[in-house]
Design an enzyme around this catalytic site. Structure first.
Site, PDB file in Angstrom:
ATOM      1  N   HIS A  85       0.928  -1.197  -0.157  1.00 43.49           N
ATOM      2  CA  HIS A  85      -0.190  -0.060  -0.025  1.00 43.49           C
ATOM      3  C   HIS A  85       0.821   1.328  -0.051  1.00 43.49           C
ATOM      4  CE1 HIS A  85      -3.560   2.389   1.405  1.00 43.49           C
ATOM      5  NE2 HIS A  85      -2.714   3.412   1.890  1.00 43.49           N
ATOM      6  N   GLU A  86       1.769   1.008   0.893  1.00 40.18           N
ATOM      7  CA  GLU A  86       2.689   2.618   1.258  1.00 40.18           C
ATOM      8  C   GLU A  86       3.587   2.613  -0.352  1.00 40.18           C
ATOM      9  OE1 GLU A  86       1.731   4.532   2.997  1.00 40.18           O
ATOM     10  OE2 GLU A  86       0.617   3.371   4.442  1.00 40.18           O
ATOM     11  N   HIS A 122       1.725   4.392  -2.875  1.00 34.06           N
ATOM     12  CA  HIS A 122       1.657   5.888  -2.826  1.00 34.06           C
ATOM     13  C   HIS A 122       3.344   6.571  -3.152  1.00 34.06           C
ATOM     14  CE1 HIS A 122      -1.777   6.893  -0.514  1.00 34.06           C
ATOM     15  NE2 HIS A 122      -1.528   5.961   0.508  1.00 34.06           N
ATOM     16  N   HIS A 171       3.557   6.538  -6.798  1.00 37.28           N
ATOM     17  CA  HIS A 171       2.724   7.740  -7.384  1.00 37.28           C
ATOM     18  C   HIS A 171       3.672   9.120  -7.333  1.00 37.28           C
ATOM     19  CE1 HIS A 171      -1.599   9.908  -7.307  1.00 37.28           C
ATOM     20  NE2 HIS A 171      -0.863  10.096  -8.439  1.00 37.28           N
TER      21      HIS A 171
HETATM   22 ZN    ZN Z   1      -2.884   5.104   2.020  1.00 39.61          ZN
END
Ligand code: ZN
Length: 686
Positions: A471-472, A475, A478
């Site tokens: 998940h991290e 980010h 991105h």
């Molecule tokens: Zn998040």
């Protein structure tokens, strides 16, 4: 202060040299330079029209310096906290926030921005430059800058009062939670609780001067959840449930901490604020900076999800009731639901986080993650030695694309330790920024709190920890793969907040795919791949009560949104409390577990009354729909299909906030988002 590493910036922060005494002088100095630059830029345009180069670029350059000085400070405060560091950090916060407020209220900057947007040159700017300026104009307007004087004054008063109300709401909740304690004299009363929860209750008793009993229960989340999930004693569960769900209400022990009046005043002031700015409601104002276009769109979205998940939620609840009845519980009250759910889950799947850990040794998981993004985007990730870091566990990596160009770098700080804030997050160290020809590539901090290695074994992660890392990292990609050259809209900057979780939740999908798991899930001793039976069990357990969880989130989202959308200053109190009425209606529509009449959940809903989620709680589900639908394209074309990977890279990851999230999504998917993939991933469609 010649050697201050925060004044004389290098490309990467010199962590080893940063001392608490460097912080305040450096930040004050950068802020002074920022203010001086603003004055100089304004003066330079006294009789000259602004251009991007004369107006925006100098301000971006100086603010980039400020960001790069501040980012290691705020990062160290989170991961290497000490008293000296914290007080230096705290001393800077009001200065930074004062600067931000002053910039937001600066009429000269507003006027120049308007002039540039209205000029003939505007059409010649790139999409990213135009978006930067449009966002800036929007935030000036949302800050009330072009209101007539009297209204501007009122705007300021409302803001001030709202921030007081928010912190009183939180404080009341904290006080009411802290004041409640229940001493327990016999361990038998706590039957069912795991060892760790018993130890926690014992520790609480020892730490409390007034407590003579061996155990003490309180309303802190770990204690509350442990009792609700495991305590065999039904009356005890009911007692804690009642105390927890009447916190900060008229039914709590201390009426001074009642949040009811704060809720009503907050809603009224938000409504007034929204109307001052020309919006019909606070919900409309909230959407001005979000991907969703209209309140109707949000309500329809939530209602459709509710209609599609409620039948399954009802079925799940009926199964739970039947199971509880077999166990001798004739009625299933709100305080029985977590308890029997846990028992049912254990009976069905016998799976725990511990079972899976031997298949997830950390070094393999990290390499597997890198292999996956290599296959998807053609990027290569290599460890870089010899970089100055803040702790020996921290690793540093560089990302290169298929053409060998460096795209970004990141620090990975994986393990929990003392003086490190809990949770997991990605933060910005430097943003991609083309400084008139000289390219600054992005740098990120990836922080997790996984269990560290024990002895000479590698660290073994739980499947939840693997998901968190993915998940991290989403980010992080991105932020790091962006190709946008202007920092206000590059990477995660300027992305609508209901779309920010798209790239992160999207990455989680690979943690549930056999083909992806086969790249890294191998037993740390035997090298055996994850057994198929275990994998199937893991998938089945994933969707346990997923519809019940879905409708619960929808209940919170609809309540929050309707509360702000339908606010009526002329509401007739003789019809009853408006907030409670909306909540009751929403529950009628979507809930399957009806809480008892004394439940005052709303009095503790700090996300929307003390946090930033007002008329925005729906964003959680919204982003899940986006990420599930984006992943569905990979399911259609193959989860490692590189053409689809390139599409996602070019249309989403590289674009940052340079265009509306809806436009970017449509460019990638060829259509607007559909809720079907999320329903399917949650096991809610056939
Ligand atoms: Zn998040």
């Amino acid at each position: 202060m010649n050697s201050n590493p925060l004044t004389h910036l290098s490309r990467l922060p010199r962590f080893a040299e940063i001392q608490p005494e460097h912080i305040e002088p450096a930040i004050s100095d950068w802020l002074a330079q920022c203010r001086a630059k603003v004055d100089a830029v304004v003066a330079a345009h006294a009789d000259k029209a602004p251009s991007w180069e004369s107006f925006i670029q100098p301000l971006e350059l100086i603010e980039d310096q400020l960001e790069r000085a501040w980012s290691p400070v705020s990062h160290l405060n989170a991961v290497m906290n000490s008293e000296a560091l914290r007080s230096a950090y705290d001393a800077c916060l009001p200065k930074l926030s004062e600067y931000a407020t002053d910039m937001g209220q600066n009429k000269d900057l507003f006027r120049l921005t308007q002039a540039l947007v209205g000029s003939a040159d505007f059409a010649d700017l790139t999409q990213a430059q135009q978006k930067t300026l449009e966002n800036s104009l929007r935030s000036f307007k949302l800050g009330g800058i072009d209101l007539p004087a009297a209204q501007q004054k009122r705007y300021g008063e409302i803001q001030q009062r709202l921030s007081e109300l928010g912190s009183r709401f939180e404080q009341n909740l904290l006080d009411t939670s802290n004041a409640w304690k229940k001493p327990i004299s016999e361990a038998a009363e706590l039957a069912g609780l795991p060892e760790s929860a018993l130890a926690m209750a014992k520790q609480a008793a020892e730490a409390d001067e007034d407590c003579t009993a061996p155990y003490l229960l309180n309303l802190q989340i770990p204690c509350y959840l442990a009792v609700m999930t495991y305590a065999d004693n039904r009356e005890l569960r009911e007692t804690l449930y009642r105390a927890y769900n009447t916190r900060a209400s008229e039914l709590a022990d201390n009426p001074d901490w009642d949040n009811s009046a704060i809720i009503e005043e907050t809603l009224a002031l938000r409504h007034e604020l929204a109307q001052l700015l020309g919006f019909a409601s606070y919900a409309d104002k909230s959407l001005a900076t979000k991907m969703a276009n209209s309140p109707g769109e949000v309500i329809d979205f939530l209602s459709e999800l509710a209609a599609k998940s409620k039948p399954t939620a009802e079925k799940e609840f009926a199964e739970l009731q039947a199971f509880a009845r077999e166990q001798g519980a004739e009625t299933l009250n709100a305080w029985d639901v977590p308890y029997y759910s846990e028992k049912l889950q254990q009976a069905r799947y016998q799976i725990s986080q511990e079972t899976l850990k031997p298949w997830f040794p950390a070094p393999r998981v990290i390499q597997g993650l890198f292999d996956i993004v290599h296959r998807l985007y053609g990027i290569r990730i290599d460890k870089v030695e010899g970089v100055d870091v803040w702790h020996k566990d921290v690793q540093f990596f560089a990302i290169h694309d298929a053409d060998g160009l460096k795209r970004g770098e990141f620090y990975l700080d994986l393990y929990a330790r003392q003086h490190k804030r809990g949770g997991a997050w990605m933060d910005v160290c430097a943003s991609r920024f083309n400084k008139a020809g000289e390219l600054q590539t992005p740098v990120a901090y990836l922080t997790c709190n996984a269990t560290p290695p024990l002895g000479d074994k590698p660290a073994l992660l739980t499947h939840d920890e693997v998901i968190t890392l993915f998940h991290e990292f989403g980010h992080g990609l991105h932020h790091m793969l962006t190709q946008v050259d202007y920092p206000a809209v590059s990477g995660i900057s300027g992305v609508e907040w209901d779309a920010v979780e798209l790239p992160s939740q999207f990455m989680e999908n690979w943690c549930w795919e056999r083909e992806a798991l086969d790249l890294f899930a191998r037993h740390y001793e035997t090298d055996e791949p994850l057994p198929e039976a275990l994998f199937q069990n893991m998938l089945a357990a994933k969707n346990f009560q997923s519809a019940m969880q879905m409708v619960r989130q929808l209940e919170f989202s609809l309540f929050d949104f309707r509360l702000h959308l339908e606010f009526d200053p002329d509401w007739d109190a003789s019809q009853g409390n408006r907030t409670q009425t909306v909540l009751d209606e929403v529950r009628q529509q979507v809930a399957v577990v009806t809480p008892p009449a004394f439940n005052r959940f709303q009095n503790g809903f700090s996300h929307i009354f003390a946090g930033g989620y007002a008329a925005g709680y729906y964003s959680y589900k919204w982003a899940e729909v986006l990420s599930a639908d984006a992943f569905a394209k990979f399911e259609e074309n193959g989860i490692f299909d590189s053409a689809t990977g390139q599409d996602f890279l070019h249309h989403i990851l590289e674009q940052g906030g340079s265009q509306d999230a809806m436009t970017l999504f449509i460019n990638f998917r060829g259509r607007k988002p559909s809720i079907e993939p999320l329903l399917r991933h949650c096991g809610l469609t056939t």
